[in-house]
Motif scaffolding. Structure first.
Motif, PDB file in Angstrom:
ATOM      1  N   GLU A   1       0.842  -1.185   0.000  1.00 11.70           N
ATOM      2  CA  GLU A   1       0.000   0.000   0.000  1.00 11.70           C
ATOM      3  C   GLU A   1       0.880   1.239   0.000  1.00 11.70           C
ATOM      4  O   GLU A   1       2.098   1.157   0.004  1.00 11.70           O
ATOM      5  CB  GLU A   1      -0.915  -0.010   1.235  1.00 11.70           C
ATOM      6  N   SER A   2       0.249   2.381   0.015  1.00 10.30           N
ATOM      7  CA  SER A   2       1.002   3.629   0.107  1.00 10.30           C
ATOM      8  C   SER A   2       1.895   3.592   1.337  1.00 10.30           C
ATOM      9  O   SER A   2       1.487   3.108   2.394  1.00 10.30           O
ATOM     10  CB  SER A   2       0.037   4.809   0.207  1.00 10.30           C
ATOM     11  N   PRO A   3       3.163   4.093   1.232  1.00 11.02           N
ATOM     12  CA  PRO A   3       4.057   4.066   2.390  1.00 11.02           C
ATOM     13  C   PRO A   3       3.568   4.899   3.560  1.00 11.02           C
ATOM     14  O   PRO A   3       3.993   4.685   4.682  1.00 11.02           O
ATOM     15  CB  PRO A   3       5.372   4.630   1.835  1.00 11.02           C
ATOM     16  N   LEU A   4       2.669   5.837   3.335  1.00  8.21           N
ATOM     17  CA  LEU A   4       2.126   6.646   4.419  1.00  8.21           C
ATOM     18  C   LEU A   4       0.748   6.111   4.798  1.00  8.21           C
ATOM     19  O   LEU A   4      -0.122   5.945   3.939  1.00  8.21           O
ATOM     20  CB  LEU A   4       2.002   8.110   3.996  1.00  8.21           C
ATOM     21  N   PRO A   5       0.516   5.798   6.073  1.00  8.88           N
ATOM     22  CA  PRO A   5      -0.784   5.290   6.484  1.00  8.88           C
ATOM     23  C   PRO A   5      -1.866   6.342   6.300  1.00  8.88           C
ATOM     24  O   PRO A   5      -1.618   7.544   6.354  1.00  8.88           O
ATOM     25  CB  PRO A   5      -0.577   4.966   7.975  1.00  8.88           C
ATOM     26  N   ARG A   6      -3.083   5.866   6.081  1.00  8.59           N
ATOM     27  CA  ARG A   6      -4.212   6.783   5.947  1.00  8.59           C
ATOM     28  C   ARG A   6      -4.428   7.512   7.264  1.00  8.59           C
ATOM     29  O   ARG A   6      -4.418   6.916   8.342  1.00  8.59           O
ATOM     30  CB  ARG A   6      -5.484   6.003   5.581  1.00  8.59           C
ATOM     31  N   VAL A   7      -4.609   8.816   7.184  1.00 15.46           N
ATOM     32  CA  VAL A   7      -4.833   9.619   8.385  1.00 15.46           C
ATOM     33  C   VAL A   7      -6.309   9.526   8.757  1.00 15.46           C
ATOM     34  O   VAL A   7      -7.186   9.789   7.940  1.00 15.46           O
ATOM     35  CB  VAL A   7      -4.445  11.094   8.133  1.00 15.46           C
ATOM     36  N   ARG A   8      -6.571   9.137   9.993  1.00 15.71           N
ATOM     37  CA  ARG A   8      -7.940   9.046  10.459  1.00 15.71           C
ATOM     38  C   ARG A   8      -8.505  10.451  10.702  1.00 15.71           C
ATOM     39  O   ARG A   8      -7.868  11.303  11.282  1.00 15.71           O
ATOM     40  CB  ARG A   8      -8.009   8.238  11.759  1.00 15.71           C
ATOM     41  N   ASP A   9      -9.737  10.642  10.238  1.00 10.41           N
ATOM     42  CA  ASP A   9     -10.368  11.938  10.396  1.00 10.41           C
ATOM     43  C   ASP A   9     -11.158  12.036  11.705  1.00 10.41           C
ATOM     44  O   ASP A   9     -11.514  13.127  12.143  1.00 10.41           O
ATOM     45  CB  ASP A   9     -11.318  12.204   9.215  1.00 10.41           C
ATOM     46  N   GLU A  10     -11.451  10.892  12.317  1.00 10.84           N
ATOM     47  CA  GLU A  10     -12.281  10.919  13.514  1.00 10.84           C
ATOM     48  C   GLU A  10     -11.554  11.611  14.663  1.00 10.84           C
ATOM     49  O   GLU A  10     -10.351  11.519  14.789  1.00 10.84           O
ATOM     50  CB  GLU A  10     -12.638   9.492  13.959  1.00 10.84           C
ATOM     51  N   ARG A  11     -12.322  12.263  15.495  1.00  5.09           N
ATOM     52  CA  ARG A  11     -11.751  12.844  16.704  1.00  5.09           C
ATOM     53  C   ARG A  11     -11.435  11.715  17.671  1.00  5.09           C
ATOM     54  O   ARG A  11     -12.245  10.808  17.865  1.00  5.09           O
ATOM     55  CB  ARG A  11     -12.756  13.825  17.327  1.00  5.09           C
ATOM     56  N   PRO A  12     -10.276  11.720  18.313  1.00  3.00           N
ATOM     57  CA  PRO A  12      -9.887  10.604  19.156  1.00  3.00           C
ATOM     58  C   PRO A  12     -10.745  10.520  20.406  1.00  3.00           C
ATOM     59  O   PRO A  12     -11.175  11.536  20.970  1.00  3.00           O
ATOM     60  CB  PRO A  12      -8.434  10.929  19.529  1.00  3.00           C
ATOM     61  N   ASP A  13     -11.024   9.313  20.836  1.00  3.62           N
ATOM     62  CA  ASP A  13     -11.751   9.086  22.072  1.00  3.62           C
ATOM     63  C   ASP A  13     -10.755   8.923  23.203  1.00  3.62           C
ATOM     64  O   ASP A  13      -9.662   8.391  23.023  1.00  3.62           O
ATOM     65  CB  ASP A  13     -12.609   7.824  21.942  1.00  3.62           C
ATOM     66  N   THR A  14     -11.141   9.375  24.417  1.00  5.88           N
ATOM     67  CA  THR A  14     -10.200   9.320  25.534  1.00  5.88           C
ATOM     68  C   THR A  14      -9.792   7.894  25.863  1.00  5.88           C
ATOM     69  O   THR A  14      -8.733   7.677  26.432  1.00  5.88           O
ATOM     70  CB  THR A  14     -10.813   9.975  26.780  1.00  5.88           C
ATOM     71  N   ALA A  15     -10.616   6.920  25.504  1.00  3.05           N
ATOM     72  CA  ALA A  15     -10.252   5.530  25.786  1.00  3.05           C
ATOM     73  C   ALA A  15      -9.009   5.125  25.012  1.00  3.05           C
ATOM     74  O   ALA A  15      -8.307   4.192  25.394  1.00  3.05           O
ATOM     75  CB  ALA A  15     -11.419   4.607  25.447  1.00  3.05           C
ATOM     76  N   ASP A  16      -8.738   5.812  23.904  1.00  5.18           N
ATOM     77  CA  ASP A  16      -7.576   5.496  23.071  1.00  5.18           C
ATOM     78  C   ASP A  16      -6.346   6.299  23.472  1.00  5.18           C
ATOM     79  O   ASP A  16      -5.286   6.134  22.887  1.00  5.18           O
ATOM     80  CB  ASP A  16      -7.881   5.789  21.594  1.00  5.18           C
ATOM     81  N   LEU A  17      -6.471   7.174  24.440  1.00  4.63           N
ATOM     82  CA  LEU A  17      -5.382   8.091  24.772  1.00  4.63           C
ATOM     83  C   LEU A  17      -4.514   7.480  25.866  1.00  4.63           C
ATOM     84  O   LEU A  17      -4.755   7.670  27.054  1.00  4.63           O
ATOM     85  CB  LEU A  17      -5.940   9.443  25.223  1.00  4.63           C
ATOM     86  N   ALA A  18      -3.508   6.754  25.435  1.00  2.00           N
ATOM     87  CA  ALA A  18      -2.571   6.133  26.371  1.00  2.00           C
ATOM     88  C   ALA A  18      -1.213   6.817  26.251  1.00  2.00           C
ATOM     89  O   ALA A  18      -0.838   7.284  25.168  1.00  2.00           O
ATOM     90  CB  ALA A  18      -2.425   4.644  26.072  1.00  2.00           C
ATOM     91  N   PRO A  19      -0.463   6.902  27.347  1.00  2.00           N
ATOM     92  CA  PRO A  19       0.869   7.515  27.256  1.00  2.00           C
ATOM     93  C   PRO A  19       1.793   6.681  26.390  1.00  2.00           C
ATOM     94  O   PRO A  19       1.648   5.454  26.278  1.00  2.00           O
ATOM     95  CB  PRO A  19       1.344   7.548  28.716  1.00  2.00           C
ATOM     96  N   SER A  20       2.769   7.332  25.780  1.00  2.00           N
ATOM     97  CA  SER A  20       3.677   6.661  24.848  1.00  2.00           C
ATOM     98  C   SER A  20       4.714   5.807  25.553  1.00  2.00           C
ATOM     99  O   SER A  20       5.304   4.919  24.945  1.00  2.00           O
ATOM    100  CB  SER A  20       4.396   7.700  23.985  1.00  2.00           C
ATOM    101  N   GLY A  21       4.993   6.087  26.821  1.00  2.00           N
ATOM    102  CA  GLY A  21       6.074   5.408  27.528  1.00  2.00           C
ATOM    103  C   GLY A  21       7.402   6.137  27.431  1.00  2.00           C
ATOM    104  O   GLY A  21       8.385   5.719  28.062  1.00  2.00           O
TER     105      GLY A  21
END
Length: 455
Positions: free
Chosen positions: A312-332
């Protein structure tokens, strides 16, 4: 105490560093309890609207009152900053393909091309100009601010920033955690049980101690026994070289073969994926001729059979959805714990910081940038003074500290002759003539992004 907390992210338009750093900062209660403002900076304006929108969305989701701005004007962003976080690359994979392949074409035995070996020297020189320019701008516009560097080659860039400016530079990397995870698998213990302290250079550290947090037991005897019983082919590309170094030098290294092996002249037999990195068919032209950068393979742990038949394209498709807090985890990553300590007074233990040596790693030169654990709190950053490493390990590390110092001198003086000294010290160089040819060819290919340097 002034509650204004201005934090500047340089390289914020990237698809990886920008969102991860923004998320980490906004997840921090100690930082967001202050009058926090985030300034997003990138010389390429194209990614800044995306990053700013992401920051505003995450702030809204988390209920944070944070001022967010974005600019391409670095000098305007710096006044009043308490911390500046740096993560930059110049056409990352395109130039990496050159770093990986060109030195090999001239006979280098380097197994990778990111941090050590000839490839690492040119990777460093590409990023050194902007990194030092930032440090010198901070000297004038925010001299008390902390400069937190994520950019690789971490040691080489922190060495340049600390030697060529007066700002407080701290380099951060998660590599030490890879070594801890490897030892935990061999010990068949949860990684959280390991109290492991490492010192050395970034991507070339050695665990001086490994203990069980619950019992206080010294786990090194058990680790030696379990390593000797483990199947040789287990996770070969990640730990086979580490196991050999453990057997020969007596301490377990970190983070893994592809990084550690960059500093050794004999590591090629321990990295099966070396020739697959940026693999291309030369009949169809090199990547820097065709402009088509091939797949970057980290190691064989990323199973090459999983690569799709029609990429596929070397760049992943950028998601347009606004992120949900459940997905907001620290990077480490460690920037936020560091800043919570030095800016907010939270007593924090950091597994690895890269700072100029002030006796922290006995046996290595003073002022050479070294990696050690540290504590951070309202009094500042307190790196740990570690035990003296065995002489064999110090010998491996001293060579790299000399290379790093020569590289900074070559950059400061614009001298290809001093760069040649650094290259001839490198364990993966075996010929004077080909070392000269490597330098000339890399400047021919990367002249637009390398500093001016003459013979």
């Amino acid at each position: 105490m002034n509650d204004d907390l201005r934090i500047v992210l340089v390289g914020a338009g990237s698809r990886e560093f920008g969102p991860a750093s923004i998320r980490d900062l906004l997840l921090s209660d100690p930082l967001c309890d202050r009058d926090l403002s985030l300034v997003l900076v990138d010389i390429d304006p194209s990614g800044l609207p995306r990053s700013r929108a992401y920051a505003e969305t995450v702030a809204e989701r988390l209920g944070r009152r944070v001022a967010v701005s974005a600019t391409t004007d670095l000098e305007a962003a710096l006044p009043g900053a308490r911390a500046v976080i740096l993560s930059i690359e110049i056409k990352r994979y395109f130039h990496w393909a050159q770093d990986f392949h060109v030195p090999r074409m001239f006979g280098s035995s380097q197994i990778y091309g990111e941090n050590g070996g000839p490839g690492g020297l040119f990777h460093a020189l590409r990023n050194m100009g902007p990194a030092v320019e930032l440090a010198r701008a901070m000297e004038v516009r925010c001299p008390e601010a902390w400069l937190v560097n994520y950019t690789n080659p971490l040691t080489k860039l922190c060495e340049a920033q600390s030697r060529l400016s007066s700002v407080r530079v701290v380099g951060l990397c998660h590599g030490v955690f890879h070594g801890m995870e490897q030892m935990a698998r061999l010990l068949e213990l949860p990684v959280e049980r390991l109290d492991a302290r490492a010192s050395g250079l970034n991507h070339f550290t050695w665990f001086e101690s490994v203990r069980d947090r619950e019992t206080g037991e010294d786990l090194y005897p058990r680790l030696r026994r379990r390593e000797g019983e483990a199947h040789w082919l287990h996770d070969w590309d990640e730990i086979a070289l580490s196991r050999i170094l453990f057997r020969v030098f007596g301490l377990y290294p970190s983070p893994g073969a592809n990084h550690i092996g960059e500093y050794l002249g004999w590591a090629r037999e321990f990295l099966g994926s070396s020739l697959l990195q940026f693999f291309y068919d030369p009949v169809r032209g090199a990547p820097w001729e065709t402009g088509e950068t091939p797949t970057w393979l980290y190691n064989l742990g990323e199973n090459p059979t999983d690569v799709p038949v029609f990429p596929e394209s070397p760049l992943p498709r950028v998601r347009d959805e606004r992120p949900d807090t459940a997905d907001l985890a620290p990077s480490g990553e460690l920037a936020v714990p560091l800043l919570e300590g030095v800016l907010c007074g939270v007593d924090t233990y950091l597994d690895a910081v890269n700072v100029p040596n002030d006796g922290y790693v006995p046996g290595l030169p003073e002022d050479a940038v070294v990696e050690v654990p540290a504590r951070a709190d309202a009094s500042g950053l307190r790196p740990s003074t570690m035990a003296r490493l065995p002489e064999g390990i110090l010998g491996l590390l001293r060579t790299q500290t000399s290379i790093n110092r020569l590289l900074v001198e070559a950059f400061a003086d614009g001298s290809r002759g001093t760069l040649l000294q650094a290259l001839l010290l490198d364990p993966t160089t075996d010929s004077y003539r080909t070392a000269v040819h490597t330098i000339d060819e890399m400047f021919r290919l990367q002249g637009e992004v390398l500093p001016e340097m003459e013979w």
